[in-house]
Design an enzyme around this catalytic site. Structure first.
Site, PDB file in Angstrom:
ATOM      1  N   PHE A   4       0.847  -1.197   0.000  1.00  0.00           N
ATOM      2  CA  PHE A   4       0.000   0.000   0.000  1.00  0.00           C
ATOM      3  C   PHE A   4       0.875   1.236   0.000  1.00  0.00           C
ATOM      4  O   PHE A   4       1.769   1.375   0.837  1.00  0.00           O
ATOM      5  CB  PHE A   4      -0.917   0.009   1.235  1.00  0.00           C
ATOM      6  CG  PHE A   4      -1.983  -1.036   1.153  1.00  0.00           C
ATOM      7  CD1 PHE A   4      -1.678  -2.383   1.289  1.00  0.00           C
ATOM      8  CD2 PHE A   4      -3.303  -0.679   0.916  1.00  0.00           C
ATOM      9  CE1 PHE A   4      -2.652  -3.361   1.184  1.00  0.00           C
ATOM     10  CE2 PHE A   4      -4.292  -1.650   0.812  1.00  0.00           C
ATOM     11  CZ  PHE A   4      -3.968  -2.984   0.946  1.00  0.00           C
ATOM     12  N   ALA A   5       0.610   2.110  -0.954  1.00  0.00           N
ATOM     13  CA  ALA A   5       1.351   3.377  -1.030  1.00  0.00           C
ATOM     14  C   ALA A   5       0.304   4.477  -1.119  1.00  0.00           C
ATOM     15  O   ALA A   5      -0.006   4.978  -2.204  1.00  0.00           O
ATOM     16  CB  ALA A   5       2.276   3.364  -2.238  1.00  0.00           C
ATOM     17  N   ILE A   6      -0.255   4.806   0.019  1.00  0.00           N
ATOM     18  CA  ILE A   6      -1.376   5.742   0.069  1.00  0.00           C
ATOM     19  C   ILE A   6      -0.898   7.073   0.634  1.00  0.00           C
ATOM     20  O   ILE A   6      -0.102   7.118   1.571  1.00  0.00           O
ATOM     21  CB  ILE A   6      -2.521   5.116   0.901  1.00  0.00           C
ATOM     22  CG1 ILE A   6      -3.094   3.924   0.122  1.00  0.00           C
ATOM     23  CG2 ILE A   6      -3.598   6.148   1.207  1.00  0.00           C
ATOM     24  CD1 ILE A   6      -4.131   3.133   0.843  1.00  0.00           C
ATOM     25  N   TYR A  25       2.928   8.055   1.559  1.00  0.00           N
ATOM     26  CA  TYR A  25       3.741   6.827   1.545  1.00  0.00           C
ATOM     27  C   TYR A  25       4.137   6.416   0.122  1.00  0.00           C
ATOM     28  O   TYR A  25       4.916   5.483  -0.058  1.00  0.00           O
ATOM     29  CB  TYR A  25       3.000   5.687   2.236  1.00  0.00           C
ATOM     30  CG  TYR A  25       3.053   5.753   3.758  1.00  0.00           C
ATOM     31  CD1 TYR A  25       2.487   6.812   4.448  1.00  0.00           C
ATOM     32  CD2 TYR A  25       3.682   4.755   4.496  1.00  0.00           C
ATOM     33  CE1 TYR A  25       2.518   6.863   5.841  1.00  0.00           C
ATOM     34  CE2 TYR A  25       3.727   4.799   5.885  1.00  0.00           C
ATOM     35  CZ  TYR A  25       3.152   5.863   6.547  1.00  0.00           C
ATOM     36  OH  TYR A  25       3.193   5.905   7.918  1.00  0.00           O
ATOM     37  N   ASP A  57       7.229   0.952   3.703  1.00  0.00           N
ATOM     38  CA  ASP A  57       8.382   1.737   4.186  1.00  0.00           C
ATOM     39  C   ASP A  57       9.534   0.788   4.522  1.00  0.00           C
ATOM     40  O   ASP A  57      10.072   0.792   5.626  1.00  0.00           O
ATOM     41  CB  ASP A  57       7.988   2.596   5.396  1.00  0.00           C
ATOM     42  CG  ASP A  57       7.308   1.796   6.494  1.00  0.00           C
ATOM     43  OD1 ASP A  57       6.841   0.667   6.227  1.00  0.00           O
ATOM     44  OD2 ASP A  57       7.244   2.295   7.640  1.00  0.00           O
ATOM     45  N   HIS A  78       7.867 -10.519  15.242  1.00  0.00           N
ATOM     46  CA  HIS A  78       8.172  -9.086  15.309  1.00  0.00           C
ATOM     47  C   HIS A  78       9.588  -8.901  15.866  1.00  0.00           C
ATOM     48  O   HIS A  78       9.938  -9.517  16.877  1.00  0.00           O
ATOM     49  CB  HIS A  78       7.150  -8.407  16.211  1.00  0.00           C
ATOM     50  CG  HIS A  78       7.194  -6.921  16.139  1.00  0.00           C
ATOM     51  ND1 HIS A  78       8.240  -6.182  16.620  1.00  0.00           N
ATOM     52  CD2 HIS A  78       6.317  -6.030  15.613  1.00  0.00           C
ATOM     53  CE1 HIS A  78       8.006  -4.899  16.416  1.00  0.00           C
ATOM     54  NE2 HIS A  78       6.838  -4.778  15.798  1.00  0.00           N
ATOM     55  N   GLU A 137      -2.269  -4.983  13.327  1.00  0.00           N
ATOM     56  CA  GLU A 137      -1.347  -5.924  13.973  1.00  0.00           C
ATOM     57  C   GLU A 137      -2.007  -6.627  15.166  1.00  0.00           C
ATOM     58  O   GLU A 137      -1.791  -7.822  15.401  1.00  0.00           O
ATOM     59  CB  GLU A 137      -0.100  -5.161  14.438  1.00  0.00           C
ATOM     60  CG  GLU A 137       1.026  -6.028  14.921  1.00  0.00           C
ATOM     61  CD  GLU A 137       2.300  -5.221  15.115  1.00  0.00           C
ATOM     62  OE1 GLU A 137       3.093  -5.109  14.159  1.00  0.00           O
ATOM     63  OE2 GLU A 137       2.497  -4.678  16.224  1.00  0.00           O
TER      64      GLU A 137
HETATM   65  C1  LIG Z   1       6.846  -3.576   9.992  1.00  0.00           C
HETATM   66  C2  LIG Z   1       5.564  -3.695  10.715  1.00  0.00           C
HETATM   67  O1  LIG Z   1       5.260  -4.712  11.291  1.00  0.00           O
HETATM   68  N1  LIG Z   1       4.752  -2.615  10.640  1.00  0.00           N
HETATM   69  C3  LIG Z   1       3.473  -2.557  11.320  1.00  0.00           C
HETATM   70  C4  LIG Z   1       3.516  -1.412  12.360  1.00  0.00           C
HETATM   71  O2  LIG Z   1       3.859  -0.129  12.039  1.00  0.00           O
HETATM   72  P1  LIG Z   1       4.555   0.975  11.200  1.00  0.00           P
HETATM   73  O3  LIG Z   1       4.893   2.027  12.144  1.00  0.00           O
HETATM   74  O4  LIG Z   1       5.661   0.482  10.362  1.00  0.00           O
HETATM   75  O5  LIG Z   1       3.308   1.454  10.253  1.00  0.00           O
HETATM   76  P2  LIG Z   1       3.366   2.270   8.899  1.00  0.00           P
HETATM   77  O6  LIG Z   1       3.431   3.726   9.170  1.00  0.00           O
HETATM   78  O7  LIG Z   1       4.426   1.728   8.037  1.00  0.00           O
HETATM   79  O8  LIG Z   1       1.924   1.919   8.296  1.00  0.00           O
HETATM   80  C5  LIG Z   1       1.652   0.637   7.788  1.00  0.00           C
HETATM   81  C6  LIG Z   1       1.551   0.648   6.255  1.00  0.00           C
HETATM   82  O9  LIG Z   1       0.308   1.220   5.863  1.00  0.00           O
HETATM   83  C7  LIG Z   1       0.485   1.919   4.630  1.00  0.00           C
HETATM   84  N2  LIG Z   1       0.153   3.344   4.823  1.00  0.00           N
HETATM   85  C8  LIG Z   1      -0.010   3.858   6.076  1.00  0.00           C
HETATM   86  C9  LIG Z   1      -0.374   5.186   6.246  1.00  0.00           C
HETATM   87  C10 LIG Z   1      -0.542   6.019   5.122  1.00  0.00           C
HETATM   88  O10 LIG Z   1      -0.850   7.220   5.197  1.00  0.00           O
HETATM   89  N3  LIG Z   1      -0.345   5.477   3.883  1.00  0.00           N
HETATM   90  C11 LIG Z   1       0.002   4.161   3.709  1.00  0.00           C
HETATM   91  O11 LIG Z   1       0.175   3.719   2.576  1.00  0.00           O
HETATM   92  C12 LIG Z   1       1.934   1.724   4.204  1.00  0.00           C
HETATM   93  O12 LIG Z   1       2.000   0.612   3.348  1.00  0.00           O
HETATM   94  C13 LIG Z   1       2.618   1.461   5.509  1.00  0.00           C
HETATM   95  O13 LIG Z   1       3.840   0.773   5.344  1.00  0.00           O
HETATM   96  O14 LIG Z   1       2.215  -1.257  12.974  1.00  0.00           O
HETATM   97  C14 LIG Z   1       1.187  -0.926  12.055  1.00  0.00           C
HETATM   98  C15 LIG Z   1      -0.090  -0.745  12.847  1.00  0.00           C
HETATM   99  O15 LIG Z   1       0.087   0.278  13.775  1.00  0.00           O
HETATM  100  C16 LIG Z   1       1.026  -2.044  11.018  1.00  0.00           C
HETATM  101  O16 LIG Z   1       0.593  -3.227  11.616  1.00  0.00           O
HETATM  102  C17 LIG Z   1       2.357  -2.251  10.326  1.00  0.00           C
HETATM  103  O17 LIG Z   1       2.223  -3.306   9.391  1.00  0.00           O
HETATM  104 MN   LIG Z   2       5.981   0.359   8.333  1.00  0.00          MN
END
Ligand SMILES: CC(=O)N[C@H]1[C@@H](OP(=O)(O)OP(=O)(O)OC[C@H]2O[C@@H](n3ccc(=O)[nH]c3=O)[C@H](O)[C@@H]2O)O[C@H](CO)[C@H](O)[C@@H]1O
Ligand SMILES: [Mn+2]
Length: 367
Positions: free
Chosen positions: A126-128, A131, A218, A238, A308
């Protein structure tokens, strides 16, 4: 004249007692067409859908259609019955699911097996909103390291299709853009991935690929990830919790949430950013997680770690058939422990304040 007259009169005079027979006929007809034109599972078992594997005059069944997958002669070190491949880590769960660590598998054997199955893999990402900036590096590194030599479809879910860069992909690989809406809060974007994967499984994935691998964007691929990860239903340890005791896992602890897990339960803490399985299993998993999230939403609850948390609840009662070690999901902020023989997939640095929606950026402390 005669035909027209017959047509009209017979249609007009359908007897009520024929209706059950008409229904049976329609059922068979639709099952047959579904079976013929789709790869779907919905068919009447043993229906006469003769295929290329049919060797007799009779119609074939699932048993006849089973393809034999014989490996070629291969040279490799003998597996040693009296020696464990890894002694420093757990390599098998109590329900006999392998935990994939470097040194526990032979990639050549697995590649041969999956090649013979002609397996195809869908990688969802997802690239929303902002991102989208991560997508280029993500795809470029995936081309170097993800399922090299196998058939891969990248499914890019985005609200900004025009901003998806043009990529030159290796043969057997293609990129499919799935246009979706962008929810306002980053938490909602993250958790709604379940719903979107669920919908796309039914509409697209089931007709195009065998397995789905769902990951964060990311991230970057830094070493080979191959078919050793594939299984009916898999999750990933994790990186922050593989050594923790269950009360320290950041499961949802409020009993009123659908994601609730009490302190005396739990096997592992799985990451939200890397899971997958067969399309059928991923369809189930994402459907159930989405349903649980909607139930909570109706009651004004959002699970502590969004998708998660629901994923962890799901895996507690639907045990994964394979588990990936943190070698498959790492964050350099967590150092380089000796148990990691490689790091295949790493978080890239991101400026949370700039990339996420305002006022929603502060991360809760997991410790
Ligand atoms: C590596 C890992 O286990 N990451 C998990 C973690 O946080 P992360 O802190 O890594 O979450 P994150 O900010 O990467 O968001 C999850 C994903 O949602 C998508 N995204 C999110 C926001 C946005 O505006 N646009 C968009 O495209 C994007 O693909 C991103 O990689 O916890 C999240 C829930 O809190 C999710 O369970 C993630 O899968
Ligand atoms: Mn992430």
């Amino acid at each position: 004249m005669k035909l027209v007259r017959y047509g009209i009169s017979s249609a007009a005079s359908i007897q009520p007692r024929w209706i059950p027979w008409i229904l049976v006929g329609l059922t068979f007809f639709s099952a047959f067409t579904w079976n013929t034109f789709n790869r779907g599972e919905w068919n009447l078992r043993g229906m006469c859908a003769c295929t290329e594997y049919n060797t007799t005059q009779e119609c074939s069944t699932d048993l006849d259609r089973w393809r034999e997958l014989q490996l070629p002669r291969m040279k490799y070190n003998q597996p040693a019955t009296l020696t464990q491949s890894r002694t420093d880590v757990l390599t098998l769960t109590p329900w006999f699911a392998p935990i994939v660590w470097e040194g526990t598998f032979n990639r050549d054997i697995l590649n041969e097996q999956f090649k013979r199955m002609n397996v195809s893999i869908g990688l969802t990402v997802f690239a929303i909103k902002k991102y989208i900036v991560f997508l280029q590096h993500f795809i470029e590194t995936a081309e170097m390291f993800f399922m090299v030599g196998h058939k891969v479809n990248y499914y890019v879910f985005t609200d900004r299709p025009n901003e998806v860069p043009k990529f030159t992909l290796a043969s057997g690989r293609r990129l499919v853009i799935i246009e979706v809406m962008g929810y306002k809060r980053w938490q909602e974007v993250s958790v709604r991935r379940m719903e979107m994967i669920h919908d796309a499984s039914r509409k697209t994935f089931i007709n195009e690929v065998d397995y789905i691998v769902s990951v964060d964007v990311d991230m970057e691929f830094t070493d080979f990830i191959g078919v050793e990860i594939l299984s009916e239903r898999f999750g990933t340890l994790h990186p922050g919790f593989y050594g923790s005791q269950r009360p320290h896992f950041t499961y949802e602890r409020r009993p009123q949430s659908e994601a609730y897990i009490p302190e005396d339960e739990g096997d592992f803490y799985y990451a939200g950013g890397f899971f997958g399985g067969s399309v059928r299993e991923v369809y189930q998993l994402t459907g159930q997680c989405h349903k649980a999230m909607m139930k909570d939403k109706d009651r004004g609850i959002e699970a502590i770690w969004q998708d998660e948390s629901y994923l962890n609840k799901y895996f507690l009662y639907h045990k994964p058939t394979k588990i990936l070690s943190p070698e498959y999901l790492w964050d350099n902020g967590m150092g380089s422990p000796a148990i990691l023989k490689k790091k295949c997939f790493r978080a890239v640095w991101k400026n949370h304040t700039a990339i996420r929606s305002k006022r929603e950026t502060q991360k809760k402390n997991r410790a």
